[in-house]
Design an enzyme around this catalytic site. Structure first.
Site, PDB file in Angstrom:
ATOM      1  N   GLY A  88       0.783  -1.234   0.000  1.00 59.34           N
ATOM      2  CA  GLY A  88       0.000   0.000   0.000  1.00 59.34           C
ATOM      3  C   GLY A  88       0.814   1.282   0.000  1.00 59.34           C
ATOM      4  O   GLY A  88       0.238   2.372  -0.112  1.00 59.34           O
ATOM      5  N   GLU A 142       4.153  -6.445   1.254  1.00 64.15           N
ATOM      6  CA  GLU A 142       3.593  -6.857  -0.034  1.00 64.15           C
ATOM      7  C   GLU A 142       3.342  -5.682  -0.961  1.00 64.15           C
ATOM      8  O   GLU A 142       2.221  -5.482  -1.426  1.00 64.15           O
ATOM      9  CB  GLU A 142       2.238  -7.524   0.255  1.00 64.15           C
ATOM     10  CG  GLU A 142       2.102  -8.926  -0.235  1.00 64.15           C
ATOM     11  CD  GLU A 142       0.915  -9.584   0.442  1.00 64.15           C
ATOM     12  OE1 GLU A 142       1.141 -10.572   1.145  1.00 64.15           O
ATOM     13  OE2 GLU A 142      -0.215  -9.092   0.286  1.00 64.15           O
ATOM     14  N   GLY A 191       3.006  -3.397  -4.189  1.00 65.91           N
ATOM     15  CA  GLY A 191       2.878  -3.515  -5.645  1.00 65.91           C
ATOM     16  C   GLY A 191       3.222  -2.196  -6.298  1.00 65.91           C
ATOM     17  O   GLY A 191       4.263  -2.029  -6.937  1.00 65.91           O
ATOM     18  N   ARG A 192       2.344  -1.209  -6.060  1.00 67.40           N
ATOM     19  CA  ARG A 192       2.480   0.100  -6.700  1.00 67.40           C
ATOM     20  C   ARG A 192       3.867   0.712  -6.505  1.00 67.40           C
ATOM     21  O   ARG A 192       4.476   1.207  -7.448  1.00 67.40           O
ATOM     22  CB  ARG A 192       1.422   1.044  -6.092  1.00 67.40           C
ATOM     23  CG  ARG A 192       1.434   2.446  -6.647  1.00 67.40           C
ATOM     24  CD  ARG A 192       0.496   3.352  -5.838  1.00 67.40           C
ATOM     25  NE  ARG A 192      -0.737   2.703  -5.475  1.00 67.40           N
ATOM     26  CZ  ARG A 192      -1.838   2.713  -6.226  1.00 67.40           C
ATOM     27  NH1 ARG A 192      -1.850   3.355  -7.364  1.00 67.40           N
ATOM     28  NH2 ARG A 192      -2.926   2.096  -5.824  1.00 67.40           N
ATOM     29  N   CYS A 198     -15.960   5.366 -26.374  1.00 63.60           N
ATOM     30  CA  CYS A 198     -17.316   5.896 -26.499  1.00 63.60           C
ATOM     31  C   CYS A 198     -18.009   6.006 -25.136  1.00 63.60           C
ATOM     32  O   CYS A 198     -19.007   5.329 -24.895  1.00 63.60           O
ATOM     33  CB  CYS A 198     -18.086   4.991 -27.441  1.00 63.60           C
ATOM     34  SG  CYS A 198     -19.598   5.734 -27.977  1.00 63.60           S
TER      35      CYS A 198
HETATM   36  N1  LLP Z   1      -1.463  -7.326  -1.131  1.00 64.52           N
HETATM   37  C1  LLP Z   1      -2.776  -7.504  -1.322  1.00 64.52           C
HETATM   38  C2  LLP Z   1      -3.428  -8.606  -0.646  1.00 64.52           C
HETATM   39  C3  LLP Z   1      -3.493  -6.626  -2.145  1.00 64.52           C
HETATM   40  O1  LLP Z   1      -4.799  -6.791  -2.305  1.00 64.52           O
HETATM   41  C4  LLP Z   1      -2.820  -5.575  -2.795  1.00 64.52           C
HETATM   42  C5  LLP Z   1      -3.528  -4.655  -3.674  1.00 64.52           C
HETATM   43  C6  LLP Z   1      -1.432  -5.446  -2.580  1.00 64.52           C
HETATM   44  C7  LLP Z   1      -0.790  -6.327  -1.728  1.00 64.52           C
HETATM   45  C8  LLP Z   1      -0.598  -4.373  -3.228  1.00 64.52           C
HETATM   46  O2  LLP Z   1      -1.020  -3.100  -2.916  1.00 64.52           O
HETATM   47  P1  LLP Z   1      -0.171  -1.832  -3.405  1.00 64.52           P
HETATM   48  O3  LLP Z   1       1.151  -1.877  -2.709  1.00 64.52           O
HETATM   49  O4  LLP Z   1      -0.004  -1.951  -4.879  1.00 64.52           O
HETATM   50  O5  LLP Z   1      -0.983  -0.671  -3.034  1.00 64.52           O
HETATM   51  N2  LLP Z   1      -6.244  -0.940  -8.975  1.00 64.52           N
HETATM   52  C9  LLP Z   1      -6.042  -0.044  -7.845  1.00 64.52           C
HETATM   53  C10 LLP Z   1      -5.250  -0.692  -6.748  1.00 64.52           C
HETATM   54  C11 LLP Z   1      -5.856  -1.991  -6.255  1.00 64.52           C
HETATM   55  C12 LLP Z   1      -5.017  -2.672  -5.220  1.00 64.52           C
HETATM   56  C13 LLP Z   1      -5.572  -4.002  -4.860  1.00 64.52           C
HETATM   57  N3  LLP Z   1      -4.794  -4.742  -3.923  1.00 64.52           N
HETATM   58  C14 LLP Z   1      -5.390   1.229  -8.339  1.00 64.52           C
HETATM   59  O6  LLP Z   1      -5.152   1.345  -9.540  1.00 64.52           O
HETATM   60  O7  LLP Z   1      -5.119   2.144  -7.570  1.00 64.52           O
END
Ligand code: LLP
Length: 413
Positions: free
Chosen positions: A227, A270, A272-273, A343
Site C-alpha cells: 500500500g 507486499e 505492488g504500486r 465511447c
Molecule cells: N497485497 C494484497 C493482498 C493486495 O490486495 C494488494 C492490492 C497489494 C498487496 C498491493 O497493494 P499496493 O502496494 O499496490 O498498493 N487498482 C487499484 C489498486 C488496487 C489494489 C488491490 N490490492 C489502483 O489502480 O489504484
C-alpha cells in the site's frame, strides 16, 4: 517542476517520437533503473529481523518486470492462478510465491496445493475448503486488522467495510477449523489498502496484527501487506512516501513484539504500486482539439481501455505535453480537459487540468503508469492493447510486449 521526464532523464537520450514511430501510440514505456531502484528499496524495509518483500504482481505482471523482481531477490505474491503462471514463466520457484487469493474455486486452490505454494485463506469458509482439500496442510490466514486506508474507498481492504480477511472476533473459529483438519497455521497476513502517503494507519495495523499474532503459537511468518504510495502530483513537487521515517517508526513496534513473542518470525510486506508505478509512462498522440461550452478538450488515443484509473477512481496522473519529442514549457498554463477515444463521456484522463497550449500532433506523456496500468487494460471498443517497451539500464530500447493486432481480437472465435 517543469518536466519530470527530463528531471530523471526517463528516456535516457531516446527520442519519444522515434519510439512511437517504431511501436505506435499509445505506448507504455518503462525505465528499468527506476523499477530496480524501487525493488531494492522495498527489500530493505526491515533490516534488523528476517524479512522478505513480496512484490504484489497484480500491479504489473509483465514477465520482464517479474524477472527484475527475481533478480532483485524479492519474492512475489499472486492473486490468481494466472498470476502464478506468469511467475512460473518468469522463472520464480514455488517457495518464492505467496498465493493470496479471494473466493477461489477448489481447482484454483488445488493448483497451489499441488505445487506446495503457501496459500493464505481470507475467510473461514475458504479455510474450511482448504482443510477439506488438504487435511494436515500448512497454510496462512488473512486477518482483517480493523484498520483500512487507501486513495479511494474501492481500494480500502481493511476495516469494517470490506470483503477481505477474517475479523478479529472470529479468530477462535480459525483455531477450531484448523484443529478439525489438523492444519498448521504457519503465517498470518493483512493488507489494509492501496496508496497511502501517511504511514500512520499502516503502523496502527501492524500493531493490531502483532497483538493478534500473540494468540497464535509458533507463527513462521507475519505479513503486513503493501500500500505504500508514490507521489502522483510530482509536477507540483509532491513529496515521496517517507520510507526512512516509516522504517524508523516500524522498528520499535517489531522490537516490542519479538521480545514478548519469544521467537522471531519472518516478517513480510507486499508492495505492488511502490515497486513499479514510477517506472512507466504512456505516450499517446493528440488527434483532435475541440471546445464545448467553454471547455477545451484535448482528444488523445489514451482511452480508458489503456489506462482505466482516472475514470475508475478519479485518479490523478500528471501529464506532460511533448512537441517534437521535447516537453513544452509549463510557464503558461490554462485549464484543459484531456480525453481518450472511447465511447463514454467518462473517458477522461484529466479534468480541467492546468496544461500548456496543446496542438494536434503533440504527444501526451502520462506519468506514473507502471502500476495498475497495463494490468488493468482492456480491449473495450475492440481496441487492441498497446505495446510495452523498456529503456534498459544501458539506455537501449527493448520491446517487452508487442502491441495486439486486430487478428488477436478475433483469435478465439
Ligand atoms: N497485497 C494484497 C493482498 C493486495 O490486495 C494488494 C492490492 C497489494 C498487496 C498491493 O497493494 P499496493 O502496494 O499496490 O498498493 N487498482 C487499484 C489498486 C488496487 C489494489 C488491490 N490490492 C489502483 O489502480 O489504484
Amino acid at each position: 517542476m517543469n518536466s519530470y521526464i527530463e528531471h530523471v532523464d526517463f528516456f535516457k537520450g531516446n527520442d519519444p517520437e522515434e519510439l512511437v514511430r517504431e511501436y505506435g501510440t499509445p505506448l507504455y514505456v518503462y525505465n528499468e533503473d527506476i523499477i530496480r531502484k524501487h525493488m531494492e528499496s522495498v527489500s530493505k524495509v526491515i533490516e534488523k529481523y528476517p524479512y522478505t518483500a513480496n512484490y504484489s504482481v497484480k500491479a504489473n505482471t509483465n514477465i520482464h518486470i517479474l524477472k527484475i523482481a527475481l533478480e532483485s531477490g524479492i519474492n512475489c505474491d499472486a492473486m490468481s492462478v494466472g498470476e502464478i503462471k506468469m511467475l512460473e514463466a518468469a522463472g520464480f520457484p514455488y517457495d518464492r510465491i505467496f498465493f493470496v487469493p479471494n473466493n477461489v474455486s477448489d481447482e484454483e486452490m488445488q493448483y497451489a496445493i499441488d505445487r506446495d505454494i503457501m496459500i493464505s485463506l481470507d475467510s473461514l469458509s475458504q479455510l474450511e475448503q482448504y482443510g477439506q482439500l488438504n487435511p494436515g496442510g500448512r497454510c496462512a490466514v488473512r486477518i482483517n486488522p480493523g484498520v483500512g486506508a487507501g486513495h479511494n474507498e474501492k481500494v480500502v481492504t481493511g476495516g469494517k467495510k470490506t470483503k477481505f480477511g477474517v475479523p478479529e472476533y472470529d479468530i477462535d473459529k480459525i483455531f477450531e477449523i484448523a484443529g478439525r483438519y489438523n492444519l498448521t497455521i504457519a503465517g498470518i497476513n493483512q493488507h489494509i489498502g492501496s496508496l497511502f502517503m501517511n504511514p500512520d494507519p499502516y503502523l496502527e495495523a501492524v500493531s493490531n496484527l502483532l497483538n493478534i499474532a500473540k494468540r497464535f503459537n509458533n507463527l513462521e511468518f507475519i505479513d503486513f501487506g503493501g500500500g505504500y504510495g508514490i507521489p502522483y502530483h510530482k509536477l507540483d513537487d509532491e513529496a515521496e512516501y517517507p520510507m526512512e521515517d516509516f522504517k524508523e517508526r516500524l522498528l520499535p513496534i517489531l522490537d516490542k513484539f519479538v521480545e514478548s513473542y519469544g521467537k522471531t518470525p519472518l516478517f513480510k510486506s507486499e508492495p505492488g504500486r511502490f515497486c513499479v508505478a514510477e517506472g512507466s509512462v504512456i505516450l499517446g498522440r493528440v488527434h483532435a482539439i475541440k471546445e464545448n461550452s467553454g471547455v477545451e478538450y484535448i482528444g488523445t488515443d489514451v482511452g480508458m481501455n489503456v489506462l482505466v484509473r482516472p475514470s475508475m477512481y478519479d485518479s490523478w496522473h500528471d501529464i506532460e505535453i511533448l512537441r517534437d519529442g521535447k516537453p513544452v514549457s509549463r510557464d503558461n498554463l490554462s485549464e484543459r480537459t484531456v480525453s481518450g477515444n472511447i465511447c463514454e463521456s467518462g473517458d477522461l484522463l484529466a479534468k480541467a487540468r492546468l496544461l500548456p497550449e496543446t496542438k494536434k500532433g503533440d504527444l501526451v506523456c502520462v506519468l506514473d503508469t507502471g502500476a495498475y496500468g497495463y494490468s488493468m487494460c482492456s480491449t473495450y471498443n475492440s481496441r487492441p492493447r498497446p505495446a510495452e517497451v523498456m529503456i534498459t539500464g544501458d539506455g537501449k530500447v527493448k520491446c517487452i510486449r508487442r502491441a495486439e493486432t486486430y487478428e488477436d481480437l478475433f483469435r478465439y472465435m
